[in-house]
Design an enzyme around this catalytic site. Structure first.
Site, PDB file in Angstrom:
ATOM      1  N   LEU A  15       0.984  -1.020  -0.029  1.00 16.00           N
ATOM      2  CA  LEU A  15       0.220  -0.092  -0.230  1.00 16.00           C
ATOM      3  C   LEU A  15       1.270   0.706   0.276  1.00 16.00           C
ATOM      4  O   LEU A  15       1.101   1.677   1.161  1.00 16.00           O
ATOM      5  CB  LEU A  15      -0.532  -0.179   1.221  1.00 16.00           C
ATOM      6  CG  LEU A  15      -2.372   0.388   1.150  1.00 16.00           C
ATOM      7  CD1 LEU A  15      -3.147   0.304  -0.253  1.00 16.00           C
ATOM      8  CD2 LEU A  15      -2.837   0.581   2.810  1.00 16.00           C
ATOM      9  N   HIS A  16       1.281   1.480  -1.741  1.00 13.70           N
ATOM     10  CA  HIS A  16       2.128   2.459  -1.411  1.00 13.70           C
ATOM     11  C   HIS A  16       1.993   4.238  -1.079  1.00 13.70           C
ATOM     12  O   HIS A  16       0.295   4.307  -1.184  1.00 13.70           O
ATOM     13  CB  HIS A  16       3.351   2.032  -2.108  1.00 13.70           C
ATOM     14  CG  HIS A  16       2.334   2.443  -3.917  1.00 13.70           C
ATOM     15  ND1 HIS A  16       2.492   3.556  -4.387  1.00 13.70           N
ATOM     16  CD2 HIS A  16       2.458   0.690  -4.180  1.00 13.70           C
ATOM     17  CE1 HIS A  16       2.153   2.481  -5.585  1.00 13.70           C
ATOM     18  NE2 HIS A  16       1.984   1.413  -6.187  1.00 13.70           N
ATOM     19  N   ALA A  17       2.864   4.880  -1.698  1.00 18.63           N
ATOM     20  CA  ALA A  17       2.218   6.303  -2.089  1.00 18.63           C
ATOM     21  C   ALA A  17       0.900   6.716  -2.956  1.00 18.63           C
ATOM     22  O   ALA A  17      -0.253   7.466  -1.762  1.00 18.63           O
ATOM     23  CB  ALA A  17       3.081   7.439  -2.444  1.00 18.63           C
ATOM     24  N   SER A  20      -2.833   5.523  -1.495  1.00 10.81           N
ATOM     25  CA  SER A  20      -3.099   6.388  -0.114  1.00 10.81           C
ATOM     26  C   SER A  20      -3.396   7.416  -0.218  1.00 10.81           C
ATOM     27  O   SER A  20      -4.122   7.655   0.645  1.00 10.81           O
ATOM     28  CB  SER A  20      -1.972   6.025   1.201  1.00 10.81           C
ATOM     29  OG  SER A  20      -0.998   4.463   1.057  1.00 10.81           O
TER      30      SER A  20
ATOM     31  N   TYR B  76       6.747   4.240  -2.825  1.00 12.91           N
ATOM     32  CA  TYR B  76       7.237   4.254  -1.425  1.00 12.91           C
ATOM     33  C   TYR B  76       7.088   3.218   0.050  1.00 12.91           C
ATOM     34  O   TYR B  76       5.890   2.674  -0.220  1.00 12.91           O
ATOM     35  CB  TYR B  76       6.835   5.626  -1.072  1.00 12.91           C
ATOM     36  CG  TYR B  76       6.326   6.308   0.982  1.00 12.91           C
ATOM     37  CD1 TYR B  76       7.255   6.955   0.980  1.00 12.91           C
ATOM     38  CD2 TYR B  76       5.519   5.767   0.900  1.00 12.91           C
ATOM     39  CE1 TYR B  76       7.105   7.384   2.466  1.00 12.91           C
ATOM     40  CE2 TYR B  76       5.442   5.730   2.549  1.00 12.91           C
ATOM     41  CZ  TYR B  76       6.094   6.606   2.900  1.00 12.91           C
ATOM     42  OH  TYR B  76       6.077   7.189   5.228  1.00 12.91           O
TER      43      TYR B  76
END
Lengths: 87, 304
Positions: A15-17, A20, B76
């Site tokens: 669940l990366h940037a 999100s 990220y």
């Protein structure tokens, strides 16, 4: 109205940037309070800072709980954003 | 890990016969690296550059292929603690195949730009363009995170939000470096377009790429300047919030201190006037109350 659903993170990067941010934006548009639980950690899905610190890697089983008039809609929106594939 | 794909009817699809003309190596093993260097004659240093996040984007011409090293944002993860990092990727363009080398496993070839791919050169250009689009999306997220942190700072007395803002500032420096490096790469591709077999629509696309990348760089620069210039103000806000807390605690301490003094004076084990008076307890309580009112009046009069 309270609804729950369990969802597995499929994106290789977890669940990366971008997911999100998309989740937080989707939740803020609706009249619902959505929480995402990853093992013992629970975060507010409308707060990008909290989602980005959740640490949900690929394969993580997340429990999504939504409360409020738009709970069902919010849950669908969160799960749809989680299922989206990002580069 | 190797993924084989092929261009069929202007679309990129997974190769069914195991051959294909687009090979994606994700974090190649020693054996795969040896094959790339020995059999396909990739330069060992250039191959290492494709996996090194600190390498600059560049274009190199080899006898049998063209090597493109480009910068892209790294996905990220929560361990990054609000530091958005960049990574490198290598595109090795041969006459009949394209080899893509990446350090981490990310889904590639998503997005509308990959719906129609005219040639391998076109695919390589679209991968560079996709990197700019990725940077742009991350910039929007950095802006969102910065706004969310600002909201927290307005009411917080903790350093952690400030440290997160410093991390964002650092990320923008990485992004500016990556974008300016990609900009030089795009310029070099434009100058060597004919040599690389790029022409027609792809040349126009190259111009669009240069503009998009330039705009993205400017946006990153603006965000970076805003963050840097507002940092001092935010430090002051946190410090001021802390001052307010200290002031409130001081009011409570002083307000309790004076009545405590009054009561302690009358608690001394010595004889004092009126000690046998039946209402002495309430007199002492009254004096203590007067002392509280006195403190409050002085506080109000001095406008503290």
């Amino acid at each position: 109205m309270v609804v729950h659903r369990t969802v597995v993170v499929t994106n290789p990067a977890g669940l990366h940037a971008r997911p999100s941010a998309a989740i937080a934006q989707a939740v803020r548009r609706l009249r619902a309070k959505v929480e995402i639980r990853n093992r013992n950690e629970v975060v507010d899905a409308g707060n990008i800072l909290e989602i980005m610190t959740l640490g949900a890697a690929q394969g993580a089983e997340l429990q999504v709980t939504a409360k409020g008039p738009d709970a069902e809609l919010a849950l669908d929106a969160v799960i749809a954003e989680m299922a989206k594939r990002y580069e | 890990m190797l993924q084989r794909m092929e261009l069929v009817d202007l679309k990129l699809v997974p190769s069914e016969n195991g051959e294909g003309n687009v090979y994606v190596y994700i974090n190649p093993s020693e054996e795969e690296r040896k094959y790339l260097v020995d059999a396909l004659k990739l330069d060992e240093h250039t191959l290492s550059s494709a996996l090194d996040p600190d390498e600059q984007a560049r274009l190199e011409f080899e006898p049998e292929h063209t090597a493109i090293i480009l910068k892209r944002p790294r996905n990220y993860s929560s361990e990054d603690r609000f530091v958005f990092r960049i990574a490198s990727a290598g595109l090795f363009l041969f006459a009949d195949k394209l080899i893509v080398v990446l350090g981490d496993n990310v889904p590639l070839f998503l997005g509308k730009q990959f719906l129609r791919i005219a040639s391998l050169q076109d695919l390589a250009l679209k991968m560079i363009y996709s990197s700019t689009a990725h940077f742009l999306e991350h910039l929007k997220i950095i802006n969102m995170v910065s706004d969310a942190l600002e909201e927290q700072i307005n009411t917080s007395m903790h350093n952690k939000y400030l440290l997160n803002l410093f991390s964002l500032e650092k990320s923008l420096v990485y992004y500016l470096n990556g974008l300016s490096s990609n900009s030089r790469l795009i310029e070099r591709v434009k100058h060597n377009a004919a040599k690389m077999g790029i022409g027609g629509e792809s040349l126009e696309f190259l111009d669009d790429m240069a503009i998009e990348n330039g705009q993205c760089y400017e946006q990153a620069e603006i965000y970076s300047n805003i963050l840097a210039s507002m940092m001092d103000a935010r430090v002051s806000i946190v410090s001021n919030n802390l001052n307010w807390l200290m002031k409130t605690l001081n009011i409570i301490t002083i307000a309790i201190m004076l009545p405590t003094l009054v009561v302690s004076i009358f608690s001394m084990n010595v004889s004092f006037p009126g000690k046998d008076h039946p209402g002495m307890f309430w007199i002492i309580m009254g004096l203590a109350l007067v002392s509280v009112v006195l403190v409050r009046t002085v506080w109000w009069w001095k406008k503290w």
